[in-house]
Design an enzyme around this catalytic site. Sequence first.
Site, PDB file in Angstrom:
ATOM      1  N   LYS A  37     -20.848  18.479  43.645  1.00  0.00           N
ATOM      2  CA  LYS A  37     -19.507  18.028  43.273  1.00  0.00           C
ATOM      3  C   LYS A  37     -18.595  19.238  43.237  1.00  0.00           C
ATOM      4  CE  LYS A  37     -18.850  16.579  39.038  1.00  0.00           C
ATOM      5  NZ  LYS A  37     -18.744  15.782  37.822  1.00  0.00           N
ATOM      6  N   CYS A  57      -9.318  12.733  43.333  1.00  0.00           N
ATOM      7  CA  CYS A  57      -9.881  11.702  44.211  1.00  0.00           C
ATOM      8  C   CYS A  57      -8.894  10.559  44.446  1.00  0.00           C
ATOM      9  CB  CYS A  57     -11.182  11.144  43.628  1.00  0.00           C
ATOM     10  SG  CYS A  57     -10.964  10.060  42.198  1.00  0.00           S
ATOM     11  N   HIS A  70     -14.106   9.478  40.145  1.00  0.00           N
ATOM     12  CA  HIS A  70     -14.673  10.169  41.303  1.00  0.00           C
ATOM     13  C   HIS A  70     -16.185   9.924  41.408  1.00  0.00           C
ATOM     14  CE1 HIS A  70     -14.824  13.067  37.948  1.00  0.00           C
ATOM     15  NE2 HIS A  70     -16.032  13.338  38.439  1.00  0.00           N
TER      16      HIS A  70
END
Length: 96
Positions: A37, A57, A70
């Site tokens: 991530k 996002c 996200h």
Amino acid sequence: MRQIKNYIAAASWSRALVVVRAEAQAINPEIRKNEEKVVDSVAAAELSKPLTAYCRCWRSGTFPLCDGSHAKHNKATGDNVGPLLLKKAERVTSYI
């Protein structure tokens, strides 16, 4: 400067609805794809809160703040987008 003032005046009279379509496609096609991530942190001294997470996002229900949407987006698309974290930096006093 006059153009900016005219734009601000025009913008204050009109209201627009912004629609963000939640399509199931990756937002991050190439940046740091080797990471699970992508989360970046920025330290700033002049913040009122110790930590604020901003959405990257475009799926957050509390946009521009991150609400964790996200995670669902990443699972559905295989993407790795995460929030931008603004952290309050401690003030450093240096004496010369």
